[in-house]
Scaffold this motif. Sequence first.
Motif, PDB file in Angstrom:
ATOM      1  N   ILE A 145      51.471  41.452  35.434  1.00 24.18           N
ATOM      2  CA  ILE A 145      50.304  40.874  34.756  1.00 24.18           C
ATOM      3  C   ILE A 145      49.397  41.997  34.224  1.00 24.18           C
ATOM      4  CG2 ILE A 145      48.212  39.479  35.088  1.00 24.18           C
ATOM      5  CD1 ILE A 145      49.823  37.857  37.175  1.00 24.18           C
ATOM      6  N   LEU A 146      49.195  43.030  35.049  1.00 25.75           N
ATOM      7  CA  LEU A 146      48.341  44.150  34.619  1.00 25.75           C
ATOM      8  C   LEU A 146      48.949  44.860  33.413  1.00 25.75           C
ATOM      9  CD1 LEU A 146      47.209  45.909  37.945  1.00 25.75           C
ATOM     10  CD2 LEU A 146      45.954  44.251  36.583  1.00 25.75           C
ATOM     11  N   LYS A 147      50.247  45.141  33.526  1.00 19.34           N
ATOM     12  CA  LYS A 147      50.936  45.923  32.486  1.00 19.34           C
ATOM     13  C   LYS A 147      50.840  45.276  31.116  1.00 19.34           C
ATOM     14  CE  LYS A 147      54.788  48.729  34.055  1.00 19.34           C
ATOM     15  NZ  LYS A 147      56.209  48.595  34.430  1.00 19.34           N
ATOM     16  N   LYS A 148      50.975  43.955  31.103  1.00 15.46           N
ATOM     17  CA  LYS A 148      50.960  43.226  29.831  1.00 15.46           C
ATOM     18  C   LYS A 148      49.723  43.562  29.009  1.00 15.46           C
ATOM     19  CE  LYS A 148      53.578  39.076  30.466  1.00 15.46           C
ATOM     20  NZ  LYS A 148      53.422  37.782  31.097  1.00 15.46           N
ATOM     21  N   ALA A 149      48.591  43.745  29.714  1.00 14.61           N
ATOM     22  CA  ALA A 149      47.335  43.915  28.978  1.00 14.61           C
ATOM     23  C   ALA A 149      46.820  45.350  29.019  1.00 14.61           C
ATOM     24  CB  ALA A 149      46.294  42.967  29.564  1.00 14.61           C
ATOM     25  N   TRP A 150      47.490  46.240  29.796  1.00 10.37           N
ATOM     26  CA  TRP A 150      46.849  47.490  30.191  1.00 10.37           C
ATOM     27  C   TRP A 150      46.513  48.466  29.051  1.00 10.37           C
ATOM     28  CZ3 TRP A 150      44.273  47.842  34.448  1.00 10.37           C
ATOM     29  CH2 TRP A 150      43.739  49.065  34.811  1.00 10.37           C
ATOM     30  N   ALA A 151      47.489  48.811  28.216  1.00 11.12           N
ATOM     31  CA  ALA A 151      47.258  49.898  27.255  1.00 11.12           C
ATOM     32  C   ALA A 151      46.026  49.646  26.373  1.00 11.12           C
ATOM     33  CB  ALA A 151      48.505  50.159  26.436  1.00 11.12           C
ATOM     34  N   ASP A 181      35.869  43.380  44.410  1.00  9.95           N
ATOM     35  CA  ASP A 181      37.281  43.644  44.740  1.00  9.95           C
ATOM     36  C   ASP A 181      37.716  44.952  44.095  1.00  9.95           C
ATOM     37  OD1 ASP A 181      37.565  41.178  46.071  1.00  9.95           O
ATOM     38  OD2 ASP A 181      38.065  40.137  44.207  1.00  9.95           O
ATOM     39  N   VAL A 182      37.368  45.098  42.813  1.00 12.57           N
ATOM     40  CA  VAL A 182      37.794  46.295  42.076  1.00 12.57           C
ATOM     41  C   VAL A 182      37.146  47.537  42.687  1.00 12.57           C
ATOM     42  CG1 VAL A 182      38.012  47.368  39.806  1.00 12.57           C
ATOM     43  CG2 VAL A 182      37.966  44.876  39.998  1.00 12.57           C
ATOM     44  N   LYS A 183      35.865  47.410  43.039  1.00 13.19           N
ATOM     45  CA  LYS A 183      35.168  48.550  43.651  1.00 13.19           C
ATOM     46  C   LYS A 183      35.853  48.949  44.956  1.00 13.19           C
ATOM     47  CE  LYS A 183      30.649  47.623  41.683  1.00 13.19           C
ATOM     48  NZ  LYS A 183      29.456  46.821  41.927  1.00 13.19           N
ATOM     49  N   GLN A 184      36.224  47.940  45.726  1.00 11.34           N
ATOM     50  CA  GLN A 184      36.926  48.213  46.999  1.00 11.34           C
ATOM     51  C   GLN A 184      38.237  48.941  46.763  1.00 11.34           C
ATOM     52  OE1 GLN A 184      37.774  45.394  50.115  1.00 11.34           O
ATOM     53  NE2 GLN A 184      35.960  44.227  49.557  1.00 11.34           N
ATOM     54  N   ALA A 208      47.834  47.983  41.350  1.00  9.93           N
ATOM     55  CA  ALA A 208      48.291  46.583  41.446  1.00  9.93           C
ATOM     56  C   ALA A 208      48.465  46.184  42.909  1.00  9.93           C
ATOM     57  CB  ALA A 208      49.614  46.417  40.690  1.00  9.93           C
ATOM     58  N   ARG A 209      49.066  47.094  43.687  1.00 12.04           N
ATOM     59  CA  ARG A 209      49.366  46.795  45.086  1.00 12.04           C
ATOM     60  C   ARG A 209      48.070  46.566  45.880  1.00 12.04           C
ATOM     61  NH1 ARG A 209      49.866  50.195  49.343  1.00 12.04           N
ATOM     62  NH2 ARG A 209      49.776  52.010  47.991  1.00 12.04           N
ATOM     63  N   ILE A 210      47.117  47.459  45.704  1.00 18.64           N
ATOM     64  CA  ILE A 210      45.892  47.335  46.506  1.00 18.64           C
ATOM     65  C   ILE A 210      45.015  46.188  45.991  1.00 18.64           C
ATOM     66  CG2 ILE A 210      43.905  48.594  47.459  1.00 18.64           C
ATOM     67  CD1 ILE A 210      45.650  51.083  47.352  1.00 18.64           C
ATOM     68  N   LEU A 211      45.063  45.975  44.678  1.00 21.27           N
ATOM     69  CA  LEU A 211      44.313  44.843  44.116  1.00 21.27           C
ATOM     70  C   LEU A 211      44.879  43.515  44.647  1.00 21.27           C
ATOM     71  CD1 LEU A 211      42.008  44.239  42.042  1.00 21.27           C
ATOM     72  CD2 LEU A 211      43.805  43.815  40.361  1.00 21.27           C
ATOM     73  N   ARG A 212      46.181  43.440  44.726  1.00 20.24           N
ATOM     74  CA  ARG A 212      46.825  42.222  45.250  1.00 20.24           C
ATOM     75  C   ARG A 212      46.396  41.996  46.695  1.00 20.24           C
ATOM     76  NH1 ARG A 212      49.826  41.159  49.576  1.00 20.24           N
ATOM     77  NH2 ARG A 212      51.000  43.068  49.269  1.00 20.24           N
ATOM     78  N   LYS A 213      46.452  43.035  47.485  1.00 15.46           N
ATOM     79  CA  LYS A 213      46.076  42.932  48.903  1.00 15.46           C
ATOM     80  C   LYS A 213      44.619  42.507  49.062  1.00 15.46           C
ATOM     81  CE  LYS A 213      47.702  45.422  52.621  1.00 15.46           C
ATOM     82  NZ  LYS A 213      48.259  46.544  53.353  1.00 15.46           N
ATOM     83  N   THR A 214      43.767  43.046  48.198  1.00  8.89           N
ATOM     84  CA  THR A 214      42.334  42.767  48.304  1.00  8.89           C
ATOM     85  C   THR A 214      41.994  41.356  47.834  1.00  8.89           C
ATOM     86  OG1 THR A 214      42.034  45.090  47.764  1.00  8.89           O
ATOM     87  CG2 THR A 214      40.062  43.741  47.747  1.00  8.89           C
ATOM     88  N   THR A 215      42.670  40.900  46.778  1.00  7.18           N
ATOM     89  CA  THR A 215      42.282  39.605  46.213  1.00  7.18           C
ATOM     90  C   THR A 215      43.068  38.434  46.787  1.00  7.18           C
ATOM     91  OG1 THR A 215      43.794  39.999  44.369  1.00  7.18           O
ATOM     92  CG2 THR A 215      41.487  40.548  44.011  1.00  7.18           C
ATOM     93  N   LYS A 216      44.182  38.702  47.453  1.00  3.91           N
ATOM     94  CA  LYS A 216      44.959  37.603  48.026  1.00  3.91           C
ATOM     95  C   LYS A 216      45.209  37.891  49.509  1.00  3.91           C
ATOM     96  CE  LYS A 216      45.993  35.515  43.967  1.00  3.91           C
ATOM     97  NZ  LYS A 216      44.679  35.512  43.300  1.00  3.91           N
ATOM     98  N   ALA A 217      44.219  37.575  50.319  1.00  2.05           N
ATOM     99  CA  ALA A 217      44.372  37.764  51.763  1.00  2.05           C
ATOM    100  C   ALA A 217      45.557  36.924  52.239  1.00  2.05           C
ATOM    101  CB  ALA A 217      43.105  37.312  52.465  1.00  2.05           C
ATOM    102  N   MET A 218      46.226  37.384  53.273  1.00  2.00           N
ATOM    103  CA  MET A 218      47.441  36.686  53.688  1.00  2.00           C
ATOM    104  C   MET A 218      47.482  36.458  55.198  1.00  2.00           C
ATOM    105  SD  MET A 218      50.988  37.050  51.867  1.00  2.00           S
ATOM    106  CE  MET A 218      51.624  38.633  52.298  1.00  2.00           C
TER     107      MET A 218
END
Length: 392
Positions: A145-151, A181-184, A208-218
């Motif tokens: 998802i990030l890559k699609k919009a990143w550049a 979340d992003v700041k974290q 992406a990995r840390i953003l996923r972990k931060t925004t989707k607690a499991m």
Amino acid sequence: MQVGIVGKPNSGKSTFFKAATLADVLIAPYPFATIKPNHGMAYVKIRDLAAEFGKISNPREGYVKDGWRFVPFELVDVAGLVPGASEGKGLGSEFLNDLASADAFIHVVDMSGETDAEGKTTDGYYPGNDIKFIERELDLWYLGILKKAWAPFARKIEMQKTNFAEAVAKQFSGLKVAMDDVKQVLLKTKLNPEKPTMWGEEQLAEFARILRKTTKAMIIAANKMDKPKSKENLEKVMKEFDYPIVPCFADGELSLRQADKNGLIHYVPGEKKFEIKKQLSEQQKEALKKIEDFLCEYGSTGVQDVLNKVVLDILGYVAVFPASSSKMTDSQGRVLPDCFLMPPNSTALDFAYRLHSDIGKNFVKAISIRTKQAVGKDYKLKHLDGIEIVTK
Ligand SMILES: Nc1nc2c(ncn2[C@@H]2O[C@H](COP(=O)(O)OP(=O)(O)OP(=O)(O)O)[C@@H](O)[C@H]2O)c(=O)[nH]1
Ligand SMILES: [Mg+2]
């Protein structure tokens, strides 16, 4: 607020979903039984505030049972994920987009070791592998998802010198990314938010990995704990991973809730005991005996525990009742008909706006019905508060 169920095929996701919602969904002993997502209402179990005042509430949504109030929230069950899903294996990972706006995930893991990574029957499989590959596939989904919009996005940030956290939160709001979340994430990495165009493949993957972990607690629902090898596997998994893990018997919970609905037994979700109310067949008796033995050992089937933990402990939501400090009923004579799940750090003013924007705009003060004390707009809501909002 929305919670998503993830996991490999055949782990018991739909069984967990059906036990929590009693929605009519397909459960089957083979992989990829679920293709389209299932949406339903699950419930957190809280004390009924009306009981403190010697009454029983009349919920508009959810229900009351034996002094417990069940407050609804949205639960979503999707298809199973397999290793390589991000490259199109199994049903791929496109279907995860149905979970983009989830606040947290319940990972249903088959602890029996009787299904492999693709959900096919096997023997002696180690369920810890599932935790690792599901994390990897979720990270790759975020990365995609990030890559699609990143550049172009990164170029725009640099050119316009916009605040990185704000821009990411805006661009990826569909993933429920907040500025905090992003700041974290930035605090946990050495990534330079002023030069996102310079980030290489690896750095974007880390983000992406840390953003996923931060925004989707499991939370892990360690399912099929009624199977012979599950306990041994659970011990290993508990040592290896530091997720919140709850042993579960989703199939047992489903049987109990259905038997209760059909009047065969009296069962309050999450309890250790149930009561038989009707003459049962030998087969029914045997099934209930197995569940009873499980309850004796584990204290509950774990399903309600997972639902409560994810919403109240992990996401930190609080349940708050709109109320009146002079009477317990609304204009139609219903006792505390509403109860709202509010995100952490919500204030009395947030609550007023939640009730209605006019109530928010005309806020004067709030009154806690338990103490009858007035509190201001910045009062931080507590779990099980009853709050009256006084307006202009
Ligand atoms: N013994 C046992 N079996 C269970 C339990 N929960 C689910 N099952 C069984 O596991 C099989 C798969 O259940 P589903 O709920 O369809 O699994 P799923 O993860 O939704 O599968 P897909 O939709 O194919 O990804 C069914 O035969 C269920 O009856 C449990 O707690 N114990
Ligand atoms: Mg399913």
